[in-house]
Enzyme design. Sequence first.
Site, short mmCIF file in Angstrom:
data_model
loop_
_atom_site.label_atom_id
_atom_site.label_comp_id
_atom_site.label_asym_id
_atom_site.label_seq_id
_atom_site.Cartn_x
_atom_site.Cartn_y
_atom_site.Cartn_z
N LYS A 1 0.81 -1.23 0.00
CA LYS A 1 0.00 0.00 0.00
C LYS A 1 0.84 1.28 0.00
O LYS A 1 0.47 2.25 -0.65
CB LYS A 1 -0.94 0.02 1.21
CG LYS A 1 -2.13 -0.91 1.09
CD LYS A 1 -3.05 -0.75 2.29
CE LYS A 1 -4.23 -1.69 2.20
NZ LYS A 1 -5.17 -1.52 3.31
N ASN B 1 -5.00 2.08 -1.70
CA ASN B 1 -5.55 0.71 -1.77
C ASN B 1 -6.35 0.50 -3.05
O ASN B 1 -6.83 -0.60 -3.30
CB ASN B 1 -6.40 0.38 -0.53
CG ASN B 1 -7.76 1.04 -0.57
OD1 ASN B 1 -7.95 2.05 -1.27
ND2 ASN B 1 -8.72 0.50 0.16
N ASP C 1 -10.06 2.98 2.52
CA ASP C 1 -10.22 2.32 3.83
C ASP C 1 -10.98 3.20 4.82
O ASP C 1 -11.87 2.74 5.53
CB ASP C 1 -8.84 1.97 4.43
CG ASP C 1 -8.26 0.70 3.82
OD1 ASP C 1 -9.03 -0.12 3.30
OD2 ASP C 1 -7.03 0.55 3.86
P1 NAP Z 1 -0.51 -2.80 11.03
O1 NAP Z 1 -0.16 -1.62 10.19
O2 NAP Z 1 0.43 -3.93 11.11
O3 NAP Z 1 -0.76 -2.26 12.54
C1 NAP Z 1 -0.95 -3.16 13.59
C2 NAP Z 1 -1.40 -2.40 14.84
O4 NAP Z 1 -1.74 -3.40 15.84
C3 NAP Z 1 -0.33 -1.51 15.46
O5 NAP Z 1 -0.93 -0.36 15.98
C4 NAP Z 1 0.25 -2.40 16.58
O6 NAP Z 1 0.79 -1.68 17.65
C5 NAP Z 1 -1.01 -3.09 17.04
N1 NAP Z 1 -0.73 -4.34 17.77
C6 NAP Z 1 -0.18 -5.48 17.27
N2 NAP Z 1 -0.07 -6.41 18.25
C7 NAP Z 1 -0.56 -5.84 19.38
C8 NAP Z 1 -0.71 -6.29 20.71
N3 NAP Z 1 -0.34 -7.54 21.09
N4 NAP Z 1 -1.25 -5.44 21.62
C9 NAP Z 1 -1.63 -4.20 21.26
N5 NAP Z 1 -1.51 -3.70 20.01
C10 NAP Z 1 -0.98 -4.51 19.07
O7 NAP Z 1 -1.92 -3.43 10.61
P2 NAP Z 1 -3.14 -2.71 9.83
O8 NAP Z 1 -2.97 -2.88 8.38
O9 NAP Z 1 -3.30 -1.34 10.37
O10 NAP Z 1 -4.37 -3.66 10.26
C11 NAP Z 1 -4.86 -3.65 11.58
C12 NAP Z 1 -6.06 -4.60 11.68
O11 NAP Z 1 -7.13 -4.06 10.92
C13 NAP Z 1 -5.79 -6.00 11.13
O12 NAP Z 1 -6.40 -6.92 11.97
C14 NAP Z 1 -6.46 -5.99 9.77
O13 NAP Z 1 -6.90 -7.26 9.37
C15 NAP Z 1 -7.63 -5.06 10.05
N6 NAP Z 1 -8.13 -4.40 8.84
C16 NAP Z 1 -9.42 -4.60 8.52
C17 NAP Z 1 -9.94 -3.96 7.42
C18 NAP Z 1 -11.39 -4.15 7.09
O14 NAP Z 1 -11.77 -3.83 5.97
N7 NAP Z 1 -12.20 -4.62 8.01
C19 NAP Z 1 -9.13 -3.14 6.62
C20 NAP Z 1 -7.80 -2.96 6.98
C21 NAP Z 1 -7.30 -3.60 8.10
P3 NAP Z 1 2.36 -1.28 17.68
O15 NAP Z 1 2.48 -0.03 16.88
O16 NAP Z 1 2.67 -1.09 19.13
O17 NAP Z 1 3.13 -2.43 17.07
#
Ligand code: NAP
Length: 290
Positions: free
Chosen positions: A68, A88, A100
């Site tokens: 992305k 995206n 998004d």
């Molecule tokens: P990302 O960029 O990898 O960010 C992950 C986030 O989760 C960071 O803020 C990270 O915190 C936090 N995190 C990871 N492990 C953790 C833990 N054990 N305790 C607390 N915080 C934790 O991922 P992303 O792309 O933003 O996606 C995030 C979620 O949204 C995923 O589950 C994804 O599947 C979902 N999503 C859904 C949609 C939808 O259409 N429904 C669209 C996009 C994403 P740190 O900064 O401290 O590492």
Amino acid sequence: MAVTTVYGVLGSPIAHSLSPVMHNAAFAALDLDAAYIAFDVDKQRAETAMRGARALGFGGLNITFPLKEAALRYCKPDALSKRIGAVNTVDRAGTGYNTDGVGAVRALEEAGVSVNGASILLLGAGGAAKAIAAQLLLNGARVLVANRTASRSLILAQQMTAANIDCGCGAIEAHSLNEVDLLLREARVLINATTVGMRGVLEGQTLVTAGQMHPGLVVFDLVYHPLETPLLREARAAGLQTIEGVKMLVHQGAASFALWTTFDPPVQIMEEAVREALQSANGRDDEGGL
Ligand code: NAP
């Protein structure tokens, strides 16, 4: 003879993407001669793949993990995706978008939540949180970002402020996860934009439990696999209104569809297709698959 219009999603790993099921259901419902295909493309091949898709006359692309941010360089990003730093969606002309945030806001609106002026607690500061924060600010919300790594909440808030996304009545504050109890008292909506609760990653876990939630709070979990996450289960146990991640998935896809075609996206059909695919994936998980 008419030529089938090809659409695709680029990313890696890509095998479990729900976008083909969702968009092919929409094309079938509208009787369009089009096909949507998932392509496994890593960062090294992103530029070639995007240029190739354009040369071949693809109707449009979705871009997903881990491309992305890199994809910004290989398209003409619009103002919002430039500010977010990620695309995206790319259209036939090569313009990049980020749907998004709009997907999340539409999911909230569909649930009857008025975003303008609302205090929204956003857990996470990754890619999804950033796109959602940007759109919430544009829609006039007060965004309280809380992240495990507090410095990342601060960077996100600073980026949004520097990009002037918090113009109008929106405002953004950076916090750490330790402050969640206090922040929840001020929040109308709680959004989980972390990976906590995701199947196979942090399955069975939640950052907030029923005892921390207050009456009237709306709880929205971006995680959509499983469909009912531990956070949503806690919120339902507290008798609260919930929004499933699948709603955002469908609305961001519908927004992409509207950018590619002249048709209104058949949102209901897209949602049914995604739910059916998730349910069968759940069944495979139970048998040790996926
Ligand atoms: P990302 O960029 O990898 O960010 C992950 C986030 O989760 C960071 O803020 C990270 O915190 C936090 N995190 C990871 N492990 C953790 C833990 N054990 N305790 C607390 N915080 C934790 O991922 P992303 O792309 O933003 O996606 C995030 C979620 O949204 C995923 O589950 C994804 O599947 C979902 N999503 C859904 C949609 C939808 O259409 N429904 C669209 C996009 C994403 P740190 O900064 O401290 O590492």
